[in-house]
Design a protein around this motif. Structure first.
Motif, PDB file in Angstrom:
ATOM      1  N   GLU A 113       0.809  -1.212   0.000  1.00 43.07           N
ATOM      2  CA  GLU A 113       0.000   0.000   0.000  1.00 43.07           C
ATOM      3  C   GLU A 113       0.846   1.268   0.000  1.00 43.07           C
ATOM      4  O   GLU A 113       0.325   2.361  -0.238  1.00 43.07           O
ATOM      5  N   ASP A 114       2.143   1.136   0.280  1.00 41.14           N
ATOM      6  CA  ASP A 114       3.043   2.285   0.246  1.00 41.14           C
ATOM      7  C   ASP A 114       4.110   2.096  -0.831  1.00 41.14           C
ATOM      8  O   ASP A 114       5.290   2.387  -0.625  1.00 41.14           O
ATOM      9  N   ALA A 115       3.685   1.613  -1.995  1.00 43.92           N
ATOM     10  CA  ALA A 115       4.610   1.384  -3.106  1.00 43.92           C
ATOM     11  C   ALA A 115       5.293   2.692  -3.514  1.00 43.92           C
ATOM     12  O   ALA A 115       4.732   3.788  -3.358  1.00 43.92           O
ATOM     13  N   ALA A 116       6.502   2.552  -4.035  1.00 41.20           N
ATOM     14  CA  ALA A 116       7.269   3.725  -4.456  1.00 41.20           C
ATOM     15  C   ALA A 116       6.531   4.474  -5.561  1.00 41.20           C
ATOM     16  O   ALA A 116       5.999   3.847  -6.485  1.00 41.20           O
ATOM     17  N   PRO A 117       6.485   5.798  -5.493  1.00 42.03           N
ATOM     18  CA  PRO A 117       5.784   6.581  -6.519  1.00 42.03           C
ATOM     19  C   PRO A 117       6.256   6.283  -7.936  1.00 42.03           C
ATOM     20  O   PRO A 117       5.443   6.238  -8.866  1.00 42.03           O
ATOM     21  N   GLU A 118       7.550   6.060  -8.100  1.00 36.91           N
ATOM     22  CA  GLU A 118       8.063   5.757  -9.433  1.00 36.91           C
ATOM     23  C   GLU A 118       7.500   4.440  -9.956  1.00 36.91           C
ATOM     24  O   GLU A 118       7.143   4.330 -11.138  1.00 36.91           O
ATOM     25  N   ARG A 119       7.409   3.468  -9.085  1.00 31.87           N
ATOM     26  CA  ARG A 119       6.858   2.176  -9.497  1.00 31.87           C
ATOM     27  C   ARG A 119       5.389   2.308  -9.856  1.00 31.87           C
ATOM     28  O   ARG A 119       4.923   1.718 -10.830  1.00 31.87           O
ATOM     29  N   ILE A 120       4.656   3.076  -9.077  1.00 31.65           N
ATOM     30  CA  ILE A 120       3.238   3.292  -9.363  1.00 31.65           C
ATOM     31  C   ILE A 120       3.060   3.932 -10.738  1.00 31.65           C
ATOM     32  O   ILE A 120       2.229   3.492 -11.543  1.00 31.65           O
ATOM     33  N   GLN A 121       3.856   4.943 -11.031  1.00 32.98           N
ATOM     34  CA  GLN A 121       3.748   5.615 -12.318  1.00 32.98           C
ATOM     35  C   GLN A 121       4.149   4.703 -13.469  1.00 32.98           C
ATOM     36  O   GLN A 121       3.535   4.732 -14.547  1.00 32.98           O
ATOM     37  N   ASN A 122       5.162   3.881 -13.261  1.00 34.90           N
ATOM     38  CA  ASN A 122       5.578   2.937 -14.311  1.00 34.90           C
ATOM     39  C   ASN A 122       4.476   1.934 -14.623  1.00 34.90           C
ATOM     40  O   ASN A 122       4.207   1.625 -15.789  1.00 34.90           O
ATOM     41  N   LEU A 123       3.826   1.424 -13.587  1.00 29.51           N
ATOM     42  CA  LEU A 123       2.742   0.468 -13.786  1.00 29.51           C
ATOM     43  C   LEU A 123       1.544   1.124 -14.468  1.00 29.51           C
ATOM     44  O   LEU A 123       0.921   0.541 -15.356  1.00 29.51           O
ATOM     45  N   LYS A 124       1.234   2.343 -14.059  1.00 29.40           N
ATOM     46  CA  LYS A 124       0.137   3.069 -14.698  1.00 29.40           C
ATOM     47  C   LYS A 124       0.421   3.269 -16.188  1.00 29.40           C
ATOM     48  O   LYS A 124      -0.479   3.140 -17.034  1.00 29.40           O
ATOM     49  N   LYS A 125       1.653   3.576 -16.517  1.00 24.67           N
ATOM     50  CA  LYS A 125       2.033   3.805 -17.912  1.00 24.67           C
ATOM     51  C   LYS A 125       1.873   2.538 -18.740  1.00 24.67           C
ATOM     52  O   LYS A 125       1.358   2.570 -19.860  1.00 24.67           O
ATOM     53  N   ILE A 126       2.308   1.407 -18.170  1.00 20.94           N
ATOM     54  CA  ILE A 126       2.185   0.129 -18.886  1.00 20.94           C
ATOM     55  C   ILE A 126       0.720  -0.217 -19.118  1.00 20.94           C
ATOM     56  O   ILE A 126       0.324  -0.631 -20.216  1.00 20.94           O
ATOM     57  N   ILE A 127      -0.103  -0.044 -18.094  1.00 23.59           N
ATOM     58  CA  ILE A 127      -1.535  -0.338 -18.228  1.00 23.59           C
ATOM     59  C   ILE A 127      -2.174   0.568 -19.274  1.00 23.59           C
ATOM     60  O   ILE A 127      -3.002   0.130 -20.083  1.00 23.59           O
ATOM     61  N   GLN A 128      -1.774   1.822 -19.288  1.00 23.29           N
ATOM     62  CA  GLN A 128      -2.307   2.760 -20.270  1.00 23.29           C
ATOM     63  C   GLN A 128      -1.924   2.351 -21.687  1.00 23.29           C
ATOM     64  O   GLN A 128      -2.724   2.467 -22.632  1.00 23.29           O
ATOM     65  N   GLU A 129      -0.717   1.843 -21.859  1.00 16.71           N
ATOM     66  CA  GLU A 129      -0.251   1.429 -23.185  1.00 16.71           C
ATOM     67  C   GLU A 129      -0.924   0.144 -23.649  1.00 16.71           C
ATOM     68  O   GLU A 129      -1.281   0.001 -24.817  1.00 16.71           O
ATOM     69  N   ILE A 130      -1.122  -0.795 -22.730  1.00 16.74           N
ATOM     70  CA  ILE A 130      -1.694  -2.096 -23.094  1.00 16.74           C
ATOM     71  C   ILE A 130      -3.206  -2.035 -23.232  1.00 16.74           C
ATOM     72  O   ILE A 130      -3.802  -2.739 -24.038  1.00 16.74           O
ATOM     73  N   GLN A 131      -3.846  -1.198 -22.425  1.00 19.27           N
ATOM     74  CA  GLN A 131      -5.303  -1.053 -22.426  1.00 19.27           C
ATOM     75  C   GLN A 131      -6.019  -2.387 -22.173  1.00 19.27           C
ATOM     76  O   GLN A 131      -6.884  -2.808 -22.948  1.00 19.27           O
ATOM     77  N   PRO A 132      -5.690  -3.075 -21.077  1.00 20.94           N
ATOM     78  CA  PRO A 132      -6.363  -4.349 -20.777  1.00 20.94           C
ATOM     79  C   PRO A 132      -7.736  -4.127 -20.177  1.00 20.94           C
ATOM     80  O   PRO A 132      -8.060  -3.047 -19.678  1.00 20.94           O
ATOM     81  N   ASN A 133      -8.552  -5.179 -20.220  1.00 19.76           N
ATOM     82  CA  ASN A 133      -9.843  -5.179 -19.525  1.00 19.76           C
ATOM     83  C   ASN A 133      -9.849  -6.134 -18.346  1.00 19.76           C
ATOM     84  O   ASN A 133     -10.741  -6.065 -17.495  1.00 19.76           O
ATOM     85  N   VAL A 134      -8.877  -7.037 -18.306  1.00 23.33           N
ATOM     86  CA  VAL A 134      -8.765  -7.995 -17.206  1.00 23.33           C
ATOM     87  C   VAL A 134      -7.289  -8.088 -16.809  1.00 23.33           C
ATOM     88  O   VAL A 134      -6.417  -8.257 -17.664  1.00 23.33           O
ATOM     89  N   ILE A 135      -7.011  -7.966 -15.519  1.00 25.28           N
ATOM     90  CA  ILE A 135      -5.645  -8.073 -15.006  1.00 25.28           C
ATOM     91  C   ILE A 135      -5.645  -9.019 -13.819  1.00 25.28           C
ATOM     92  O   ILE A 135      -6.473  -8.900 -12.915  1.00 25.28           O
ATOM     93  N   GLY A 136      -4.711  -9.971 -13.805  1.00 25.25           N
ATOM     94  CA  GLY A 136      -4.519 -10.847 -12.658  1.00 25.25           C
ATOM     95  C   GLY A 136      -3.355 -10.348 -11.820  1.00 25.25           C
ATOM     96  O   GLY A 136      -2.333  -9.920 -12.366  1.00 25.25           O
ATOM     97  N   PHE A 137      -3.492 -10.392 -10.509  1.00 17.46           N
ATOM     98  CA  PHE A 137      -2.456  -9.913  -9.597  1.00 17.46           C
ATOM     99  C   PHE A 137      -1.967 -11.043  -8.707  1.00 17.46           C
ATOM    100  O   PHE A 137      -2.728 -11.916  -8.324  1.00 17.46           O
ATOM    101  N   GLN A 138      -0.672 -10.991  -8.387  1.00 23.96           N
ATOM    102  CA  GLN A 138      -0.091 -11.882  -7.388  1.00 23.96           C
ATOM    103  C   GLN A 138       0.761 -11.031  -6.461  1.00 23.96           C
ATOM    104  O   GLN A 138       1.337 -10.028  -6.864  1.00 23.96           O
TER     105      GLN A 138
END
Length: 217
Positions: free
Chosen positions: A4-29
């Motif tokens: 819940e306290d992930a590094a801001p840089e990591r959060i932004q990197n993940l957001k960027k990837i999701i924006q580029e891929i445009q998925p509708n379903v994501i699995g998390f581990q």
């Protein structure tokens, strides 16, 4: 591991990837909670997970319109099955509905890693000590899917093995006696979409050589 306290840089990197891929379903581990996942997903995503405060490495699923998340359930609960699914690594089954109204199931997995085990000191064990756990988990899931031949299935997540390892071949073929190596199934239970990418070094880079461990006697 995503807290819940992930590094801001990591959060932004993940957001960027999701924006580029445009998925509708994501699995998390290895997600700490729904709140952790919300750091990278907006309110238009529906999240399904146990969200147990006592657990810090959960699996989950996020679904975005026009797909719908109908329900979630655990497939193999209970301590008797902890050998195949240790540390709350049970398979999360999610029922989804497509834009056309068709229904299918998504299975989010997080198989036993090659690092550490209850039987050997942490950092000492490797695939020779843990292969059986992943193979048993894949066999159990394959048996579950085989019993539902009229349903549509999608399995995704962290298998902690290479796409042509014996564990994945068991799941792909539905054959409990499958060996490791390239696919040779004429009527597979599942289509392994990662195997062609593996041949091009797009996935699982180096994992086939990592954490070999001590040979079993």
């Amino acid at each position: 591991w995503f807290s819940e306290d992930a590094a801001p840089e990591r959060i932004q990197n993940l957001k960027k990837i999701i924006q580029e891929i445009q998925p509708n379903v994501i699995g998390f581990q290895e997600a700490q909670s729904k709140a952790a996942i919300r750091q990278i997903l907006g309110s238009d995503w529906v999240i399904g997970m146990a969200d147990d405060p006592a657990q810090f490495q959960e699996v989950g699923i996020a679904v975005k319109a026009p797909y719908k998340l109908l329900r979630t359930e655990w497939l193999f609960p209970g301590e008797a099955l902890n050998y195949a699914f240790p540390d709350r690594r049970d398979v999360l089954r999610a029922g989804l509905e497509s834009p056309s109204g068709g229904r299918f199931a998504v299975y989010v997995v997080h198989m036993k890693s090659r690092r550490g085990s209850e039987a050997t000191p942490a950092g000492y064990s490797g695939r020779n000590e843990t292969d059986r756990q992943r193979e048993q988990a894949c066999a159990m899931l394959a048996g579950y899917l085989t019993g539902r031949p009229n349903e549509r299935h999608l399995v995704l997540g962290d298998f902690n093995d290479s796409p042509d390892d014996r564990s994945l071949n068991i799941l792909e073929s539905g054959n409990l006696f499958a060996k490791g190596g390239p696919s040779q199934w004429t009527e597979p239970l599942l289509v392994n979409l990662s195997e062609p990418l593996y041949r091009q070094d797009f996935v699982t880079i180096g994992l086939d050589r990592a954490f070999v461990g001590k040979a079993l006697e």
